[in-house]
Write an enzyme that holds these catalytic residues in place. Structure first.
Site, PDB file in Angstrom:
ATOM      1  N   GLU A 442      -9.772  16.543  17.094  1.00 16.51           N
ATOM      2  CA  GLU A 442      -9.645  17.963  17.671  1.00 16.51           C
ATOM      3  C   GLU A 442      -8.312  18.076  18.521  1.00 16.51           C
ATOM      4  OE1 GLU A 442     -11.853  19.892  16.586  1.00 16.51           O
ATOM      5  OE2 GLU A 442     -10.612  21.521  17.336  1.00 16.51           O
TER       6      GLU A 442
HETATM    7  C1  LIG Z   1     -13.707   9.269  13.192  1.00 16.74           C
HETATM    8  C2  LIG Z   1     -12.901  10.485  12.762  1.00 16.74           C
HETATM    9  C3  LIG Z   1     -13.660  11.787  12.696  1.00 16.74           C
HETATM   10  C4  LIG Z   1     -12.763  12.963  12.194  1.00 16.74           C
HETATM   11  N1  LIG Z   1     -13.627  14.301  12.305  1.00 16.74           N
HETATM   12  C5  LIG Z   1     -13.010  15.389  11.712  1.00 16.74           C
HETATM   13  C6  LIG Z   1     -13.545  16.555  11.194  1.00 16.74           C
HETATM   14  O1  LIG Z   1     -14.735  16.629  11.389  1.00 16.74           O
HETATM   15  N2  LIG Z   1     -12.861  17.537  10.782  1.00 16.74           N
HETATM   16  C7  LIG Z   1     -11.419  17.436  10.641  1.00 16.74           C
HETATM   17  O2  LIG Z   1     -10.795  18.327  10.016  1.00 16.74           O
HETATM   18  N3  LIG Z   1     -10.797  16.370  11.207  1.00 16.74           N
HETATM   19  C8  LIG Z   1     -11.521  15.205  11.474  1.00 16.74           C
HETATM   20  N4  LIG Z   1     -10.733  14.256  11.776  1.00 16.74           N
HETATM   21  C9  LIG Z   1      -9.360  13.901  11.592  1.00 16.74           C
HETATM   22  C10 LIG Z   1      -8.671  14.238  13.246  1.00 16.74           C
HETATM   23  O3  LIG Z   1      -8.733  15.421  13.786  1.00 16.74           O
HETATM   24  C11 LIG Z   1      -7.269  13.791  13.038  1.00 16.74           C
HETATM   25  O4  LIG Z   1      -7.191  12.116  12.630  1.00 16.74           O
HETATM   26  C12 LIG Z   1      -6.269  14.015  14.124  1.00 16.74           C
HETATM   27  O5  LIG Z   1      -5.911  15.493  13.998  1.00 16.74           O
HETATM   28  C13 LIG Z   1      -4.731  13.400  13.862  1.00 16.74           C
HETATM   29  O6  LIG Z   1      -4.001  13.627  12.682  1.00 16.74           O
HETATM   30  P1  LIG Z   1      -3.724  12.150  11.918  1.00 16.74           P
HETATM   31  O7  LIG Z   1      -4.761  11.129  11.713  1.00 16.74           O
HETATM   32  O8  LIG Z   1      -2.941  12.887  10.598  1.00 16.74           O
HETATM   33  O9  LIG Z   1      -2.433  11.732  12.809  1.00 16.74           O
HETATM   34  P2  LIG Z   1      -0.986  12.257  12.937  1.00 16.74           P
HETATM   35  O10 LIG Z   1      -0.992  13.721  13.014  1.00 16.74           O
HETATM   36  O11 LIG Z   1      -0.321  11.486  11.922  1.00 16.74           O
HETATM   37  O12 LIG Z   1      -0.675  11.583  14.435  1.00 16.74           O
HETATM   38  C14 LIG Z   1      -0.043  10.345  14.655  1.00 16.74           C
HETATM   39  C15 LIG Z   1       0.496  10.431  16.009  1.00 16.74           C
HETATM   40  O13 LIG Z   1       1.706  11.068  16.213  1.00 16.74           O
HETATM   41  C16 LIG Z   1       1.317  12.011  17.097  1.00 16.74           C
HETATM   42  N5  LIG Z   1       2.013  13.146  16.768  1.00 16.74           N
HETATM   43  C17 LIG Z   1       1.967  13.935  15.492  1.00 16.74           C
HETATM   44  N6  LIG Z   1       2.651  14.998  15.390  1.00 16.74           N
HETATM   45  C18 LIG Z   1       3.246  15.185  16.764  1.00 16.74           C
HETATM   46  C19 LIG Z   1       4.061  16.013  17.011  1.00 16.74           C
HETATM   47  N7  LIG Z   1       4.326  17.281  16.713  1.00 16.74           N
HETATM   48  N8  LIG Z   1       4.548  15.905  18.526  1.00 16.74           N
HETATM   49  C20 LIG Z   1       4.091  14.820  19.303  1.00 16.74           C
HETATM   50  N9  LIG Z   1       3.252  13.970  18.682  1.00 16.74           N
HETATM   51  C21 LIG Z   1       2.806  14.075  17.444  1.00 16.74           C
HETATM   52  C22 LIG Z   1      -0.260  12.042  17.309  1.00 16.74           C
HETATM   53  O14 LIG Z   1      -0.311  12.648  18.860  1.00 16.74           O
HETATM   54  C23 LIG Z   1      -0.443  10.963  16.960  1.00 16.74           C
HETATM   55  O15 LIG Z   1      -0.326   9.644  18.160  1.00 16.74           O
HETATM   56  C24 LIG Z   1     -11.658  12.808  12.210  1.00 16.74           C
HETATM   57  C25 LIG Z   1     -10.789  11.633  12.347  1.00 16.74           C
HETATM   58  C26 LIG Z   1     -11.430  10.576  12.641  1.00 16.74           C
HETATM   59  C27 LIG Z   1     -10.739   9.366  12.728  1.00 16.74           C
END
Ligand SMILES: Cc1cc2nc3c(=O)[nH]c(=O)nc-3n(C[C@H](O)[C@H](O)[C@H](O)COP(=O)(O)OP(=O)(O)OC[C@H]3O[C@@H](n4cnc5c(N)ncnc54)[C@H](O)[C@@H]3O)c2cc1C
Length: 617
Positions: A442
């Site tokens: 989120e």
């Molecule tokens: C157990 C679990 C349940 C989940 N449930 C749902 C769900 O029900 N529905 C759904 O849609 N998603 C869900 N998610 C997905 C979750 O919302 C995403 O994992 C999250 O938004 C982060 O995206 P990412 O994993 O691609 O990380 P990335 O976006 O790749 O981020 C990696 C790191 O880089 C940082 N970062 C990325 N972009 C920037 C920026 N522009 N500026 C500064 N820092 C940045 C982030 O803070 C993080 O530390 C779930 C994930 C998990 C693990």
């Protein structure tokens, strides 16, 4: 197995004394609610959590979920507990009576929700996601769609999910590729989603997905995203379930925590037609999601808080019974017996840490819930606008600061148990794993921090943040005459003034050529804002508790209070409130000043260090 322990004393204090439930139920929408409702509801929710949800928590953690022949299997005990949850009508507690809900204030819904998440987080996420789906439909769907979906979701017979993430689109939803091709007044969806919580299961007969997707000719970026309602099974005109809608679970994640629920990869429309209905307008899906986002982020704050609270209650119980070591002041007395560990200063310190953060979280989250109730019900347009602005500012604190602190609280919980804390026979180990996800989903906490300095500080030309500061100042003014907390009032007053100047400084920096430096300090700034907010919450609690304690004891003198508190539960509770406020404001809040100084100084290490200088293989 350790039994779930409901924190009823603090819950009652926060709902009645801080949030003033009696004022909320006078709002027009709640005229049928009465002030004698709260106690029986809380008692029954505590019993349900203890007897039904709690015992299945470890089972979910140990068994996890699996996919067999394309069907997602969750532990049988989860399905049984969920069925009882639905039969008891808990899902609709604070929902619209027109669609079968009980129409009670969100404040009461928050109290029961807290217990579900504390007792069994993995299972509790299912009703929480369904609530989010209900709200989205209420906000964006046509009356016809409301008639089709709301009753079944509000009863809990159907469950909801939020499908945003794709492999290339996590924090950056602009990269979403799921395609929605118009087909008459419907859309055909094709593409993949990952990480979808409760994305597939058979606990309910249907699963209703809220899906972000893009039309073939949509503009690039977030301006081209639309929101769709996609049921797992089609719904016939008579309300019965029709054909499978080709939302296929292609796999489940193996996770650090929340093993009891299915985190699914979903493929839509790959093996047959998958049809969705547009919610709101084409290409305006993000606007719709943004309206939902505050609620969803607040839900995640609530999850972090509920898990922290459970860890605290278990650690407290354990520390009161585990005997280990002699009292520090026993000296060489050969008669001195070993004591329970709650008597050791270092254990007391950790418990007090857990207590103050948990109480800070509870006050903030229920305050936020009260603000939501006001926004949803008041006819006073000025109050509505101001309270909405306040919600905007509080959201990153509720999501980011609370979930960061939840991990800290859970870590203390493990430490209080010692070696037993690290092994899975005791509940605090699972809680520490379960809580880690809240800092990620989120919107990661890094994104929350950026939201605070990038959007919230400058919102309404700075007026929203100013309104937040003024709410704190109001409590400070009201606390000024309260006997026994004079020095606390002064310290919080100073902290709020310093936060106000710092916000101006970092906000200006964020809009200048020093923006990179401002964003490098975004997370420390979120932490400072959270620290000051919790100091405000503790001052507020103490300003209510101090006069009540003085009345019960006849004075605030230390010995007299201790004597009375030994025999009187209320006196013990109010004395605990003042102890919390003193500890937080005198011992923890000062660390915020060091962080404030560092931001003002504006060290440029983060800006300057080269990617190649971090180290090499
Ligand atoms: C157990 C679990 C349940 C989940 N449930 C749902 C769900 O029900 N529905 C759904 O849609 N998603 C869900 N998610 C997905 C979750 O919302 C995403 O994992 C999250 O938004 C982060 O995206 P990412 O994993 O691609 O990380 P990335 O976006 O790749 O981020 C990696 C790191 O880089 C940082 N970062 C990325 N972009 C920037 C920026 N522009 N500026 C500064 N820092 C940045 C982030 O803070 C993080 O530390 C779930 C994930 C998990 C693990």
């Amino acid at each position: 197995m350790t039994e779930y322990i409901a924190p009823l004393a603090d819950l009652n204090f926060v709902i009645n004394e801080l949030s003033k439930l009696d004022e909320i139920i006078k709002l027009p929408t709640f005229e049928h609610a009465t002030d004698d409702l709260l106690e029986p509801i809380l008692d029954e929710a505590a019993r349900f959590s203890r007897e039904v949800l709690g015992p299945t928590n470890v089972i979910g953690d140990q068994q996890g979920c699996s996919v067999e022949n394309g069907v997602v299997k969750v532990p049988t005990e989860f399905s049984d507990a969920y069925r009882l949850f639905v039969e008891s009508g808990w899902q609709g507690l604070d929902c619209d009576p027109e669609f079968g809900g009980m129409g009670l204030p969100a404040l009461i819904g928050a109290a029961t929700g807290e217990m579900w998440q504390s007792a069994n987080l993995a299972l509790g996420l299912c009703p929480m996601l369904t609530s989010g789906t209900v709200e989205t439909i209420e906000l964006h769907a046509t009356d016809e769609l409301k008639q089709i979906y709301l009753e079944k979701l509000i009863s809990g017979e159907w469950a909801g999910t939020m499908d945003l993430t794709e492999p290339q689109a996590g924090s950056d939803l602009a990269a979403i590729r799921m395609l929605a091709t118009p087909d008459g007044d419907q859309y055909k969806l094709t593409g993949n989603k990952i990480y979808i919580t409760w994305g597939d299961h058979e606990m309910t007969e249907n699963v209703i997905h809220l899906v972000l997707a893009r039309l073939p000719d949509a503009p690039d970026g977030v301006r081209g995203i639309s929101l769709f309602l996609v049921p797992k099974y089609h719904i016939n005109e008579d309300g019965s379930l029709g054909e499978f809608n080709n939302v296929v679970c292609t796999g489940l994640e193996h996770k650090m925590g929340i093993h009891g629920n299915s985190t699914a990869s979903l493929s839509l429309g790959e093996k047959g037609e998958c049809v969705g209905t547009l919610l709101g307008k084409e290409n305006k899906g993000m606007a719709g999601m943004f309206q939902m986002m505050n609620e969803s982020r607040a839900f995640v704050g609530m999850q972090g808080f509920a898990v922290a609270s459970a860890s605290y209650m278990y650690a407290l119980d354990y520390a009161r019974t585990r005997i280990q070591g002699r009292h520090l002041l026993a000296g060489k007395d050969p008669e001195a017996k070993d004591v329970t560990i709650i008597n050791h200063p270092d254990v007391k310190r950790q418990l007090l840490n857990m207590k103050v953060y948990t109480e800070g979280m509870r006050s903030l989250i229920y305050y936020y819930g009260k603000c939501s109730d006001i926004v949803h019900t008041t006819d006073d347009e000025k109050l509505k606008a101001e309270t909405s602005a306040l919600i905007e500012v509080l959201t990153p604190i509720v999501k980011g600061y609370v979930t960061d602190k939840s991990l800290e609280v859970c870590s203390h919980g493990v430490q209080v148990y010692g070696g037993y804390g690290y092994i899975s026979e005791f509940p605090v180990e699972q809680l520490m794993r379960d809580t880690r996800i809240f800092m990620i989903y989120e919107g990661t906490n890094g994104i929350q921090a950026m939201d605070l300095i990038g959007r919230k500080l400058s919102m309404n030309k700075g007026e929203s943040f100013k309104y937040f500061i003024n709410q704190m100042k109001k409590t400070i003014e009201e606390s000024k005459g309260v006997e026994g907390i004079e020095s606390l009032v002064e310290k919080v007053d100073n902290a709020v003034s310093r936060l106000e100047s710092l916000a101006l400084e970092i906000g200006t920096r964020a809009r200048s050529d020093k923006a990179l430096n401002a964003y490098a300090f975004a997370h420390p700034f979120l932490e400072i804002t959270g620290d000051v907010t919790f100091a405000w919450m503790h001052l507020w609690r103490a300003s209510i508790a101090a006069p009540k304690l003085a009345k019960k004891v006849g004075s605030l003198e230390k010995e007299a209070v201790a004597k009375k508190a030994e025999k009187n539960k209320d006196a013990a509770f109010y004395a605990g409130q003042i102890a919390s406020a003193k500890f937080f404001i005198n011992t923890l809040l000062p660390s915020a000043y060091g962080k404030m100084d560092a931001i003002i100084e504006g060290d440029t290490s983060v800006d300057d260090i080269l990617s190649v200088s971090f180290g090499s293989k």
